[in-house]
Design a protein around this motif. Structure first.
Motif, PDB file in Angstrom:
ATOM      1  N   THR A 177       0.924  -1.077  -0.127  1.00  0.00           N
ATOM      2  CA  THR A 177       0.006  -0.046   0.126  1.00  0.00           C
ATOM      3  C   THR A 177       0.842   1.178   0.181  1.00  0.00           C
ATOM      4  O   THR A 177       0.447   2.235  -0.559  1.00  0.00           O
ATOM      5  CB  THR A 177      -0.968   0.026   1.359  1.00  0.00           C
ATOM      6  OG1 THR A 177      -0.140   0.074   2.365  1.00  0.00           O
ATOM      7  CG2 THR A 177      -2.169  -1.303   1.170  1.00  0.00           C
ATOM      8  N   GLN A 200      -4.899   4.330  -5.751  1.00  0.00           N
ATOM      9  CA  GLN A 200      -4.597   4.979  -4.340  1.00  0.00           C
ATOM     10  C   GLN A 200      -5.717   4.813  -3.608  1.00  0.00           C
ATOM     11  O   GLN A 200      -5.624   4.795  -2.294  1.00  0.00           O
ATOM     12  CB  GLN A 200      -3.985   6.406  -4.645  1.00  0.00           C
ATOM     13  CG  GLN A 200      -2.707   6.352  -5.117  1.00  0.00           C
ATOM     14  CD  GLN A 200      -2.093   7.581  -5.571  1.00  0.00           C
ATOM     15  OE1 GLN A 200      -2.730   8.483  -5.724  1.00  0.00           O
ATOM     16  NE2 GLN A 200      -0.852   7.736  -5.374  1.00  0.00           N
ATOM     17  N   ALA A 203      -5.137   1.690  -1.874  1.00  0.00           N
ATOM     18  CA  ALA A 203      -4.086   1.694  -0.859  1.00  0.00           C
ATOM     19  C   ALA A 203      -4.535   2.325   0.382  1.00  0.00           C
ATOM     20  O   ALA A 203      -4.199   1.483   1.431  1.00  0.00           O
ATOM     21  CB  ALA A 203      -2.854   2.682  -1.287  1.00  0.00           C
ATOM     22  N   GLU A 207      -4.575  -0.272   3.829  1.00  0.00           N
ATOM     23  CA  GLU A 207      -3.556   0.096   4.709  1.00  0.00           C
ATOM     24  C   GLU A 207      -3.173  -0.744   5.992  1.00  0.00           C
ATOM     25  O   GLU A 207      -2.336  -1.343   6.337  1.00  0.00           O
ATOM     26  CB  GLU A 207      -3.641   1.367   5.096  1.00  0.00           C
ATOM     27  CG  GLU A 207      -2.364   2.058   5.773  1.00  0.00           C
ATOM     28  CD  GLU A 207      -2.232   3.489   6.350  1.00  0.00           C
ATOM     29  OE1 GLU A 207      -1.492   4.106   6.968  1.00  0.00           O
ATOM     30  OE2 GLU A 207      -3.424   4.209   5.701  1.00  0.00           O
TER      31      GLU A 207
END
Length: 232
Positions: A177, A200, A203, A207
């Motif tokens: 991530t 993203q 991500a 996380e």
């Protein structure tokens, strides 16, 4: 929390009716996408969320539909749950809805379009928010790598494209991530990598999820980087 994710590219050519006579060229890619979606479903999510690029930020929480008519095919698809009201799904999300339709998915499904120029922190925050929508959330993340891998690519050749896509492939294959969060928006835009924003979001969602990654497919047919990965 996020329990699994499938990452797939979203070229309209993934749909055989759009590819027509060239459909067989992407059979291996379609098979990899089907396997990734199957693994996503096997994780037992109670809510699915599609994430893909769009002209502007939009969310679908009560169904939604998309069409492939702009690509010369009179084919419409819809999200597995809810109606067909609201704005039309973006092209990336339309391909995602088609993938779910091929898998006969009947789970509650939301969709989220993110613009290519969305700030990193906003995308990471969105991902964390999506992961908190239910106890068991699964993401189907749609995005392509650089469209500048070869001389015949849509954006022509850029010498930075291969290294960029290699970094993305490693990150997706290892559920890294931090590496996805560090993707440079300016470079991504220059390389025509439309997957940057959706990756993203992933991500942010992944996380603290402790998921492991597996890269199922990596290639650049037509000069565009395509990746298929499973996080579980």
């Amino acid at each position: 929390m996020l329990v699994a994710a499938a990452v797939c590219p979203c070229p309209p050519l993934l749909v055989p009716e759009v590819a027509s006579g060239a459909a067989a060229e992407l059979d291996v890619l379609r098979a990899a996408c089907a396997e990734a979606v199957a693994e996503l479903l096997a994780a037992g999510p109670e809510l699915l969320v599609l994430v893909g690029s769009g002209a502007e930020a939009e969310v679908w929480t009560d169904g939604g539909a998309g069409s492939l008519r702009s690509f010369g095919v009179d084919l419409a698809v819809r999200l597995p749950s809810g109606g067909v009201g609201g704005p039309e799904l973006s092209p990336a999300l339309t391909v995602g809805a088609w993938l779910l339709d091929q898998a006969d998915v009947a789970l509650p499904t939301h969709a989220c379009a993110v613009p290519d120029d969305a700030p990193v922190e906003r995308l990471l925050g969105l991902g964390k928010g999506l992961a908190g929508l239910a106890d068991r959330v699964g993401l189907l993340v749609l995005g392509d790598g650089s469209a500048r891998r070869t001389l015949k690519a849509p954006g022509y050749l850029d010498d930075r494209a291969e290294a960029y896509d290699a970094l993305v492939a490693r990150a997706l294959g290892t559920a890294d991530t931090a590496a996805l969060a560090a993707l440079d928006p300016a470079l991504s835009t220059a390389l025509l990598a439309e997957g940057r924003a959706p990756w993203q979001v992933l991500a942010g969602a992944g996380e603290d999820a402790g998921l492991r990654g597996r890269l199922r497919y990596e290639d650049a047919p037509y000069g565009v980087g395509y990746f298929v990965a499973s996080w579980s």
